[in-house]
Design an enzyme around this catalytic site. Structure first.
Site: not given
Lengths: 587, 367
Positions: B223, B304-306, B309
């Site tokens: 991750d 929300l990382r996706g 990024t």
């Protein structure tokens, strides 16, 4: 365990001493460039003879070292030299075996038992020619240009880690060598001259292409082997005192470096079998210079042909001693059970009392003592370091025991026809679950008359998945064989310090007795006996009934095993995963 | 006897050794030239990912998993030589940025600082490293000789504002992985050991490489990486020949090859510098953010990382390509590396993750 046809071990397939001796000459010519040799041989006079030959061919005075199996990092990479540090009152580096062998040759004893971690450390040094030491408060870059001879005594599909063998140009097989052990084709003077000549040797245009093509045709995915074959070709030319690599050099290099790693294509029709080099029509653009192109093509053809011809005749891909044991593409590790070192994973240090069995962390002890030195020196003058009892720091180990989930999957006709896909699905589900908890998994499939270890215990899901995808179905139901195999593997895992768990997926309808006869009654008795045997080992187990409707036979078997019984139709994904977790939880 | 016995007596352990290296240890790069980044054949996804991480470190690291012998570590080491140098406080062990007074470390704060130009650190974290060297620890030498309790910074400190590279990251010991996870999450290294209590900034681009067949990566560590790249051996014969030729040429004449590629390297370096300067000015239209969000929803990625990024990577890509604004084309190119390792973890689907991303893109963006 393999049911592949065993070819007759005829003399044509036997490795030859002449080839082995030539490999030694090459390695002595360009040790660091070729990376080393992968010596697949039982210990004995033959192996000693080869090693002595290599030693004689190398320049005198080179460091030659032997690394015992499972050497700790402090010996492999280096660390703090405690004796000298205490004497001198300042940190002194002790070089590890890798740095000590700089410029020489390192023998790896029992390389087939080497762990991937150790192999990765050595591989990094082979790649960079440097030991990056970041240990015990020391940061150093130590030169380590060396060659490695991996002593591989592996049986069948035991092999040294692929990360290592990839970097060793010369696979040498000695078992089965017959006939006179002639002197090597080049003496040490010739090898010395070749060494001096080597930097000037040029490869003619087309040689690289030919070697790359040969590698592709042999199914070698990695780019390191063709690169190493190119270097071997140069060394061959240098040994002959030539400044240019000839097509013959390239062919020989291909036979030495590439062929043993070759995995001949499953469907040889993809590429025409070694056809005569000259009369192949030129299919590509004729705009280029034709003579050049033709010569190039002829070279490629002859190198490919030589590489193919050198594959031991009659040997299947899987049985070639250096070929990838299973699966396609890049070489995988054959997954012998790893050393139990994981059990004792150091997780830090703590103050503690010295007692037998406790491992002192020397560096941390030093650190604890260091700030007090001026004070203590005032109290008791004299040279050397003043250590007190309270300085002692012990290494703490993680006590977590690992679990290995052994899946014994019934792939027989009765199970397979309607349920195998679902069983596979269930196993995948459980595998994913194990993965999340970082357990090891192993898969045994049983059908026909025998059980097969599809996947040795591993933490790699990639491999687990591959093993499962290749699970064949059909045939009779030898539950007894499956259980016996699981019991055996469970015992091995327990010996390695892990906690086994057996998950049996079957419909419980055994019809093959232990001795392989088709007798339903005896098969059931044998299965029950095997189940009791498993129970006697105290192994936690789980039986997943894969029949469309729950079977009394399966429930009975579960009772004999003292296993939890889970009928698949009722076991939703989540429920199944919960059950496995519950079974795995320490009771 | 084979002659490869125990070490000969010449290597008795107590040999006197030369004095300790000077405080500013030269990196491994000083020793020998590295293979030029521009000379790498193929591996476009990996090269792009590394360049984008250099354009915008906030993308959050690069993971390269794949076949052996594909030059994963070559690419990372090559990056080190490519990166434009940075300004740093002279003598600061943490590479403090003189342009950001607020972010100075304790030692640099409150004293006049002198700025120098230094190479961007690309620090190797080797397998077998011990925790004290990674996190930093009491300086044994100074403690032994002077009784001084001084902190000797570790690899995390050296990597600050640069890259931390872990080859064979899937084989890294668990306790080191824990350490990395903690620091990567907080951007700060907290040291509490042998009477030393200290914290220092440690923000770096984590680059990992490995072969998944040797063991899987812990999901938590997976991750942490912004971009995940699949590295495959080129199957095209021409490309394979070119790889072998260039590598061989370099091995035989590193200086010559380095010199031959110097103009290409300089051009790429200029592109990188220009992209960095442009980055803030690249317009990220709301529609692009929406598109990224829709794609992530369709794929069911966690958190929300996706999206973050993906948008960042697309913006960095636009900057690198000299485009004024993020478009669907940028998103399409960055979606596989930004999202393939974030799919709802049915770990067994790893191999088809790319396909899933592509399928989702077809559905959301149209073919």
């Amino acid at each position: 365990m393999s049911d592949a046809a065993v070819p007759d071990p005829d003399a044509a397939a036997a490795p030859s001493w002449a080839e082995a001796a030539l490999a030694a000459c090459l390695l002595a010519t360009d040790p660091a460039g070729l990376g080393g040799a992968w010596l697949r041989a039982r210990p004995g006079p033959l192996r000693d003879r080869w090693l002595a030959l290599l030693r004689d061919l190398l320049p005198a005075g080179l460091p030659l070292r032997r690394l015992p199996p499972n050497a700790p990092d402090s010996r492999l990479l280096g660390g703090l030299d405690l004796g000298a540090t205490l004497r001198r009152g300042r940190p002194v580096v002790e070089r590890g075996v890798l740095a000590e062998t700089d410029g020489g040759v390192l023998l790896l004893a029992m390389a087939e038992r080497m762990e991937p971690g150790a192999a990765a450390r050595i591989a990094a040094v082979l790649d960079t020619g440097t030991v990056v030491l970041e240990r015990d408060g020391l940061a150093r870059r130590l030169p380590a240009r060396l060659a490695v001879v991996a002593l591989d005594e592996g049986l069948e599909d035991e092999r040294p880690p692929a990360a290592l063998t990839e970097r060793l140009a010369l696979p040498v097989a000695l078992d089965g060598v017959q006939g006179p052990l002639d002197a090597p084709p080049y003496d040490s003077a010739a090898v010395g001259a070749a060494r001096a000549l080597l930097p000037q040797v040029q490869a003619a245009p087309g040689v690289t292409e030919a070697l790359c093509k040969a590698a592709v045709q042999l199914g070698i995915a990695s780019l390191r082997p063709p690169l190493m074959a190119l270097r071997a070709a140069r060394a061959l030319a240098a040994l002959e005192g030539r400044l240019a690599v000839t097509p013959a050099d390239a062919s020989r290099a291909a036979a030495l470096v590439l062929s043993p790693r070759g995995v001949p294509m499953a469907a040889p029709s993809a590429e025409p079998e070694a056809e005569p080099p000259e009369d192949r029509p030129d299919p590509e653009d004729p705009g280029e210079e034709e003579t050049d192109e033709a010569a190039r093509r002829a070279l490629e053809e002859s190198v490919v042909a030589a590489a193919r011809a050198a594959i031991p005749a009659g040997l299947l891909a899987a049985l070639s001693p250096f070929a990838t044991p299973r699966g396609a593409g890049s070489a995988g590790r054959s997954g012998q059970p790893r050393r139990a070192a994981n059990r004792g994973q150091p997780i830090g240090t703590a103050p503690g009392e010295l007692r037998p069995g406790a491992r002192v962390s020397l560096v941390e002890t030093l650190r604890a003592a260091a700030p007090w030195q001026p004070l203590r020196r005032q109290a008791s003058p004299g040279p050397g370091l003043k250590l007190r009892k309270e300085d002692v720091r012990l290494v703490r180990f993680r006590q977590r025991t690992e679990t290995t989930a052994i899946f014994a999957v019934d792939a027989s006709g009765s199970s397979a026809l309607h349920r195998l896909a679902e069983a596979k699905g269930a196993v995948e589900l459980l595998l994913a679950d194990c993965y999340a908890r970082r357990d090891r998994v192993a898969v045994i499939a049983f059908r026909g008359t025998a059980a097969t270890l599809l996947l040795p215990p591993t933490t790699s899901l990639t491999r687990a998945k591959r093993g499962l995808a290749g699970l064949p179905g059909g045939g009779a139901t030898p539950i007894s064989a499956g259980l016996d195999a699981a019991t055996l593997l469970a015992a091995a895992e327990r010996r390695a310090g892990r906690t086994p768990l057996v998950v049996l997926l079957t419909d419980g309808r055994a019809n093959i007795a232990r001795d392989g006869t088709a007798d339903r009654a005896r098969a059931a008795d044998d299965a029950a006996e095997s189940a009791r045997r498993l129970r006697a080992t105290g192994t936690a187990s789980l039986l997943v009934d894969t029949a469309p409707r729950p079977q009394p036979a399966a429930a009975r078997l579960a009772a004999e095993m003292a296993a939890r019984y889970v009928p698949l139709p009722h076991a939703g994904a989540a429920a199944l995963s919960r059950t496995v977790r519950a079974t795995m939880a320490p009771s | 006897m084979d002659g490869f016995g125990a070490p000969p007596p010449a290597t008795a352990p107590a040999r006197p050794r030369r004095a300790r290296r000077p405080a500013a240890a030269p990196g491994p790069r000083a020793a020998r030239p590295v293979f030029p980044f521009s000379a790498i054949v193929g591996q476009d996804e990996l090269r792009d990912a590394l360049l984008l991480a250099a354009v915008d470190p906030a993308i959050g690291g690069v993971l390269a998993l794949g076949d052996r012998g594909t030059g994963k570590s070559t690419a990372v080491r090559a990056l080190a030589a490519l990166l434009p140098p940075m300004r740093s406080v002279a003598g600061c062990p943490y590479n403090c940025d003189p342009a950001r007074p607020a972010a100075l470390c304790e030692a640099c704060r409150g004293r006049p600082v002198r700025a120098v130009t230094v190479p961007v650190p690309v620090v190797d974290l080797p397998l077998g490293a011990t925790e004290d060297r990674v996190a930093g620890a009491l300086d044994i030498e100074r403690a032994l000789s002077g009784g001084v309790k001084a902190f000797e910074p570790g690899l995390l400190a050296r990597a600050h504002r640069g890259f931390l590279y872990v080859d064979e990251v899937n084989l890294l010991e668990d306790h080191l992985v824990d350490l990395l996870l903690d620091v990567a999450a907080s951007g700060e290294n907290v040291v509490e050991r042998e009477g030393i209590s200290l914290r220092h900034p440690a923000r770096f681009v984590l680059v990992g490489s490995g072969n998944p067949e040797e063991g899987d990566l812990r999901p938590q560590l997976l991750d942490r990486f912004g971009l995940a790249v699949e590295v495959r051996t080129p199957t095209d014969l021409k490309a394979r020949v070119e790889v072998v030729k260039r590598r061989d040429a370099f091995d035989r004449d590193p200086e010559g090859v380095t010199a031959a590629w110097a103009p290409a390297e300089a051009a790429l370096r200029d592109r990188l510098t220009a992209a960095r300067a442009r980055l803030e000015a690249v317009i990220v239209p709301d529609s692009a953010i929406e598109d990224a969000a829709r794609l992530c929803i369709a794929l069911g990625t966690d958190g929300l990382r996706g999206e973050l990024t993906l948008t960042r990577a697309a913006r960095a890509l636009a900057a690198l390509e000299g485009d004024p604004e993020v478009t669907l084309a940028h998103l399409r190119r960055m979606a596989p590396p930004a999202l393939r390792h974030r799919l709802r973890r049915n770990a067994l689907d790893e191999a088809v993750a790319t396909t899933r991303v592509e399928r989702a893109m077809e559905e959301v963006f149209g073919a």
